[in-house]
Design a protein around this motif. Structure first.
Motif, PDB file in Angstrom:
ATOM      1  N   GLU A 272     -58.329 -12.555   1.524  1.00  8.31           N
ATOM      2  CA  GLU A 272     -58.068 -12.778   2.946  1.00  8.31           C
ATOM      3  C   GLU A 272     -56.562 -12.893   3.137  1.00  8.31           C
ATOM      4  O   GLU A 272     -55.862 -13.421   2.290  1.00  8.31           O
ATOM      5  CB  GLU A 272     -58.746 -14.064   3.432  1.00  8.31           C
ATOM      6  CG  GLU A 272     -60.263 -13.981   3.392  1.00  8.31           C
ATOM      7  CD  GLU A 272     -60.920 -15.220   3.980  1.00  8.31           C
ATOM      8  OE1 GLU A 272     -60.294 -15.898   4.809  1.00  8.31           O
ATOM      9  OE2 GLU A 272     -62.060 -15.495   3.594  1.00  8.31           O
ATOM     10  N   TRP A 273     -56.093 -12.378   4.283  1.00 10.43           N
ATOM     11  CA  TRP A 273     -54.658 -12.364   4.549  1.00 10.43           C
ATOM     12  C   TRP A 273     -54.395 -12.978   5.914  1.00 10.43           C
ATOM     13  O   TRP A 273     -55.205 -12.845   6.834  1.00 10.43           O
ATOM     14  CB  TRP A 273     -54.143 -10.921   4.510  1.00 10.43           C
ATOM     15  CG  TRP A 273     -54.404 -10.298   3.175  1.00 10.43           C
ATOM     16  CD1 TRP A 273     -53.564 -10.287   2.101  1.00 10.43           C
ATOM     17  CD2 TRP A 273     -55.588  -9.619   2.747  1.00 10.43           C
ATOM     18  NE1 TRP A 273     -54.149  -9.645   1.042  1.00 10.43           N
ATOM     19  CE2 TRP A 273     -55.400  -9.228   1.404  1.00 10.43           C
ATOM     20  CE3 TRP A 273     -56.807  -9.310   3.358  1.00 10.43           C
ATOM     21  CZ2 TRP A 273     -56.366  -8.536   0.673  1.00 10.43           C
ATOM     22  CZ3 TRP A 273     -57.776  -8.621   2.633  1.00 10.43           C
ATOM     23  CH2 TRP A 273     -57.544  -8.246   1.305  1.00 10.43           C
ATOM     24  N   THR A 274     -53.231 -13.613   6.063  1.00 12.47           N
ATOM     25  CA  THR A 274     -52.908 -14.260   7.329  1.00 12.47           C
ATOM     26  C   THR A 274     -52.513 -13.258   8.406  1.00 12.47           C
ATOM     27  O   THR A 274     -52.691 -13.512   9.584  1.00 12.47           O
ATOM     28  CB  THR A 274     -51.757 -15.277   7.156  1.00 12.47           C
ATOM     29  OG1 THR A 274     -50.638 -14.612   6.580  1.00 12.47           O
ATOM     30  CG2 THR A 274     -52.176 -16.436   6.276  1.00 12.47           C
ATOM     31  N   ASP A 275     -51.974 -12.122   7.987  1.00 12.32           N
ATOM     32  CA  ASP A 275     -51.573 -11.097   8.954  1.00 12.32           C
ATOM     33  C   ASP A 275     -51.450  -9.747   8.255  1.00 12.32           C
ATOM     34  O   ASP A 275     -51.628  -9.646   7.042  1.00 12.32           O
ATOM     35  CB  ASP A 275     -50.263 -11.474   9.642  1.00 12.32           C
ATOM     36  CG  ASP A 275     -49.122 -11.722   8.669  1.00 12.32           C
ATOM     37  OD1 ASP A 275     -49.079 -11.065   7.606  1.00 12.32           O
ATOM     38  OD2 ASP A 275     -48.263 -12.551   8.974  1.00 12.32           O
ATOM     39  N   GLY A 276     -51.148  -8.733   9.041  1.00 12.32           N
ATOM     40  CA  GLY A 276     -51.033  -7.386   8.511  1.00 12.32           C
ATOM     41  C   GLY A 276     -49.905  -7.220   7.516  1.00 12.32           C
ATOM     42  O   GLY A 276     -50.004  -6.436   6.579  1.00 12.32           O
ATOM     43  N   LEU A 277     -48.810  -7.958   7.710  1.00  8.51           N
ATOM     44  CA  LEU A 277     -47.678  -7.843   6.785  1.00  8.51           C
ATOM     45  C   LEU A 277     -48.028  -8.388   5.407  1.00  8.51           C
ATOM     46  O   LEU A 277     -47.643  -7.808   4.394  1.00  8.51           O
ATOM     47  CB  LEU A 277     -46.452  -8.571   7.348  1.00  8.51           C
ATOM     48  CG  LEU A 277     -45.825  -7.910   8.577  1.00  8.51           C
ATOM     49  CD1 LEU A 277     -44.668  -8.753   9.096  1.00  8.51           C
ATOM     50  CD2 LEU A 277     -45.353  -6.501   8.266  1.00  8.51           C
TER      51      LEU A 277
ATOM     52  N   PHE B 286     -51.046  -8.449   4.119  1.00 10.41           N
ATOM     53  CA  PHE B 286     -51.927  -7.432   3.530  1.00 10.41           C
ATOM     54  C   PHE B 286     -51.116  -6.249   3.025  1.00 10.41           C
ATOM     55  O   PHE B 286     -51.338  -5.743   1.924  1.00 10.41           O
ATOM     56  CB  PHE B 286     -52.962  -6.963   4.552  1.00 10.41           C
ATOM     57  CG  PHE B 286     -53.794  -5.811   4.047  1.00 10.41           C
ATOM     58  CD1 PHE B 286     -54.796  -6.026   3.117  1.00 10.41           C
ATOM     59  CD2 PHE B 286     -53.557  -4.515   4.492  1.00 10.41           C
ATOM     60  CE1 PHE B 286     -55.554  -4.968   2.638  1.00 10.41           C
ATOM     61  CE2 PHE B 286     -54.312  -3.458   4.019  1.00 10.41           C
ATOM     62  CZ  PHE B 286     -55.311  -3.683   3.086  1.00 10.41           C
ATOM     63  N   TYR B 287     -50.151  -5.796   3.825  1.00 16.19           N
ATOM     64  CA  TYR B 287     -49.303  -4.670   3.425  1.00 16.19           C
ATOM     65  C   TYR B 287     -48.582  -4.962   2.109  1.00 16.19           C
ATOM     66  O   TYR B 287     -48.558  -4.120   1.206  1.00 16.19           O
ATOM     67  CB  TYR B 287     -48.283  -4.356   4.531  1.00 16.19           C
ATOM     68  CG  TYR B 287     -47.191  -3.427   4.062  1.00 16.19           C
ATOM     69  CD1 TYR B 287     -47.431  -2.062   3.913  1.00 16.19           C
ATOM     70  CD2 TYR B 287     -45.934  -3.910   3.721  1.00 16.19           C
ATOM     71  CE1 TYR B 287     -46.450  -1.201   3.456  1.00 16.19           C
ATOM     72  CE2 TYR B 287     -44.938  -3.064   3.262  1.00 16.19           C
ATOM     73  CZ  TYR B 287     -45.202  -1.724   3.130  1.00 16.19           C
ATOM     74  OH  TYR B 287     -44.225  -0.881   2.660  1.00 16.19           O
ATOM     75  N   GLU B 288     -47.997  -6.149   1.998  1.00 18.18           N
ATOM     76  CA  GLU B 288     -47.278  -6.509   0.773  1.00 18.18           C
ATOM     77  C   GLU B 288     -48.223  -6.533  -0.422  1.00 18.18           C
ATOM     78  O   GLU B 288     -47.867  -6.092  -1.523  1.00 18.18           O
ATOM     79  CB  GLU B 288     -46.574  -7.863   0.931  1.00 18.18           C
ATOM     80  CG  GLU B 288     -45.402  -7.836   1.900  1.00 18.18           C
ATOM     81  CD  GLU B 288     -44.274  -6.899   1.448  1.00 18.18           C
ATOM     82  OE1 GLU B 288     -44.066  -6.720   0.230  1.00 18.18           O
ATOM     83  OE2 GLU B 288     -43.598  -6.339   2.334  1.00 18.18           O
TER      84      GLU B 288
END
Length: 141
Positions: free
Chosen positions: A111-116, A118-120
């Motif tokens: 799970e990721w807090t935001d798209g950035l 996830f991108y990283e």
């Protein structure tokens, strides 16, 4: 997300978006398991095969990119891609799926807090994969 990708790709950055798709496709042929298969199937041995393979792949990627993942267009494109690649799939992935083996662990999170974030995470995974598997081979040439 697909609507945003569509707008960015078609309206704002059409040439850059097209070049990035072309380069991403090109990069995959630097992986010996892929290039060996392409050499064996002669998919890029003749101008006729190469141009057809390129056009087919471009159309399928466009369908995946510009439409909702559950749309009829994406479902049909996935079905077509799976049909084309049926003869090249190895049975062990299907066996692992049937056994319930999870393929988690490639990304650092689930799970990721935001798209950035996830991108990283996915960028690090891609660089790691390229470092391990994108190696010089005669078939890549």
């Amino acid at each position: 997300m697909s609507m945003l990708m569509s707008y960015l790709g078609e309206l704002e950055f059409s040439k850059i978006f097209l070049a990035s798709i072309q380069f991403a496709l090109f990069k995959t042929y630097g992986i010996p398991t892929i290039s060996e298969l392409l050499v064996a199937t002669k998919e890029f041995s003749t101008p006729e095969n190469a141009s057809k393979r390129y056009a087919d792949t471009g159309i399928l990627i466009g369908e995946f990119t510009f439409h909702h993942p559950q749309s009829d267009r994406v479902i049909k494109a996935l079905a077509r891609m799976n049909y084309i690649h049926t003869g090249t799939k190895m049975p062990w992935k299907s066996i692992g799926d049937a056994m319930g083996i999870k393929y988690d662990g490639r990304l650092s999170d689930t799970e990721w807090t935001d798209g950035l974030q996830f991108y990283e995470d996915i960028k690090a995974c891609a660089f790691d994969y390229e470092e391990k598997y994108m190696i010089p081979a005669k078939s890549n040439w």
